[in-house]
Design a protein around this motif. Structure first.
Motif, PDB file in Angstrom:
ATOM      1  N   HIS A  50      63.166  43.845  71.143  1.00  0.00           N
ATOM      2  CA  HIS A  50      63.050  44.829  69.969  1.00  0.00           C
ATOM      3  C   HIS A  50      63.090  46.284  70.448  1.00  0.00           C
ATOM      4  N   TYR A  51      63.692  47.003  69.982  1.00  0.00           N
ATOM      5  CA  TYR A  51      63.816  48.485  70.249  1.00  0.00           C
ATOM      6  C   TYR A  51      63.609  49.326  69.091  1.00  0.00           C
ATOM      7  N   TYR A  52      62.682  50.049  68.855  1.00  0.00           N
ATOM      8  CA  TYR A  52      62.045  50.754  67.745  1.00  0.00           C
ATOM      9  C   TYR A  52      62.375  52.199  67.913  1.00  0.00           C
ATOM     10  N   ARG A  53      63.258  52.800  67.476  1.00  0.00           N
ATOM     11  CA  ARG A  53      63.445  54.246  67.319  1.00  0.00           C
ATOM     12  C   ARG A  53      62.940  55.025  66.147  1.00  0.00           C
ATOM     13  N   ALA A  54      62.736  54.241  64.958  1.00  0.00           N
ATOM     14  CA  ALA A  54      62.457  54.897  63.980  1.00  0.00           C
ATOM     15  C   ALA A  54      61.112  55.581  63.905  1.00  0.00           C
ATOM     16  N   GLY A  97      74.684  61.145  72.571  1.00  0.00           N
ATOM     17  CA  GLY A  97      75.252  60.805  71.221  1.00  0.00           C
ATOM     18  C   GLY A  97      73.993  60.063  70.387  1.00  0.00           C
ATOM     19  N   ILE A  98      72.920  59.482  70.989  1.00  0.00           N
ATOM     20  CA  ILE A  98      71.926  58.786  70.443  1.00  0.00           C
ATOM     21  C   ILE A  98      71.019  59.860  69.607  1.00  0.00           C
ATOM     22  N   THR A  99      70.938  60.869  70.475  1.00  0.00           N
ATOM     23  CA  THR A  99      69.738  61.855  69.676  1.00  0.00           C
ATOM     24  C   THR A  99      70.105  62.323  68.328  1.00  0.00           C
ATOM     25  N   PRO A 100      71.393  62.711  68.020  1.00  0.00           N
ATOM     26  CA  PRO A 100      71.621  63.093  66.612  1.00  0.00           C
ATOM     27  C   PRO A 100      71.649  61.966  65.706  1.00  0.00           C
ATOM     28  N   ALA A 101      71.779  60.799  66.170  1.00  0.00           N
ATOM     29  CA  ALA A 101      71.757  59.579  65.232  1.00  0.00           C
ATOM     30  C   ALA A 101      70.493  59.310  64.753  1.00  0.00           C
ATOM     31  N   LEU A 102      69.398  59.951  65.378  1.00  0.00           N
ATOM     32  CA  LEU A 102      67.800  59.517  64.956  1.00  0.00           C
ATOM     33  C   LEU A 102      67.502  59.994  63.986  1.00  0.00           C
ATOM     34  N   SER A 103      67.978  61.236  63.182  1.00  0.00           N
ATOM     35  CA  SER A 103      67.427  61.544  62.087  1.00  0.00           C
ATOM     36  C   SER A 103      68.022  62.905  62.035  1.00  0.00           C
ATOM     37  N   TRP A 156      78.316  55.671  71.462  1.00  0.00           N
ATOM     38  CA  TRP A 156      78.372  55.505  69.873  1.00  0.00           C
ATOM     39  C   TRP A 156      77.263  54.135  69.734  1.00  0.00           C
ATOM     40  N   ARG A 157      76.590  54.278  68.966  1.00  0.00           N
ATOM     41  CA  ARG A 157      75.736  52.983  68.605  1.00  0.00           C
ATOM     42  C   ARG A 157      75.762  52.962  66.849  1.00  0.00           C
ATOM     43  N   ALA A 158      76.616  52.083  66.543  1.00  0.00           N
ATOM     44  CA  ALA A 158      77.008  51.949  64.995  1.00  0.00           C
ATOM     45  C   ALA A 158      75.768  51.707  64.426  1.00  0.00           C
ATOM     46  N   SER A 159      74.836  50.841  65.075  1.00  0.00           N
ATOM     47  CA  SER A 159      73.656  50.553  64.136  1.00  0.00           C
ATOM     48  C   SER A 159      72.679  51.844  63.981  1.00  0.00           C
ATOM     49  N   LEU A 160      72.816  52.752  64.586  1.00  0.00           N
ATOM     50  CA  LEU A 160      72.001  53.973  64.459  1.00  0.00           C
ATOM     51  C   LEU A 160      72.612  54.710  63.454  1.00  0.00           C
ATOM     52  N   GLU A 205      78.093  56.775  58.933  1.00  0.00           N
ATOM     53  CA  GLU A 205      79.241  56.695  59.740  1.00  0.00           C
ATOM     54  C   GLU A 205      80.208  57.865  59.796  1.00  0.00           C
ATOM     55  N   ALA A 206      80.447  58.439  58.555  1.00  0.00           N
ATOM     56  CA  ALA A 206      81.120  59.657  58.287  1.00  0.00           C
ATOM     57  C   ALA A 206      80.596  60.670  59.042  1.00  0.00           C
ATOM     58  N   THR A 207      79.102  60.859  58.978  1.00  0.00           N
ATOM     59  CA  THR A 207      78.574  61.981  59.422  1.00  0.00           C
ATOM     60  C   THR A 207      78.489  61.984  61.135  1.00  0.00           C
ATOM     61  N   GLY A 208      78.521  60.570  61.311  1.00  0.00           N
ATOM     62  CA  GLY A 208      78.436  60.543  62.857  1.00  0.00           C
ATOM     63  C   GLY A 208      79.747  60.837  63.484  1.00  0.00           C
TER      64      GLY A 208
END
Length: 93
Positions: A8-12, A43-49, A75-79, A84-87
């Motif tokens: 389990h990895y929690y980023r929220a 690319g993970i950082t901008p996906a967080l919030s 790219w982490r699709a789940s994030l 998706e379009a924003t990413g």
């Protein structure tokens, strides 16, 4: 045993999900950003919030002369789920 583990990895609501462009103006961050030759961004950082996305875009926009920006799409699709379009737009900058 093998195949019986879970991860389990929690980023929220993590500390980094509270980033905003204002973070770049903090004395420590701005001093470092003004002095370094290379800035590496994932690319993970901008996906967080939204704030993290805004901060990443601000960081890329304030690039200094002779400063190399290294960007690992990672790219982490789940994030980006539901955004998706924003990413895709952000990662094509």
């Amino acid at each position: 045993g093998v195949g019986n583990s879970e991860m389990h990895y929690y980023r929220a609501e993590s500390a980094s999900s509270a980033f905003s462009p204002n973070y770049l103006d903090r004395p420590t961050a701005s001093t470092v950003l003004n002095e370094v030759d290379i800035v590496h961004v994932t690319g993970i950082t901008p996906a967080l919030s939204q704030g993290s996305l805004d901060m990443t875009m601000a960081l890329l926009a304030r690039r200094r002369r002779n400063q190399l920006i290294s960007f690992d799409v990672n790219w982490r699709a789940s994030l980006w789920h539901g955004r998706e379009a924003t990413g895709a737009e952000m990662l094509s900058v």
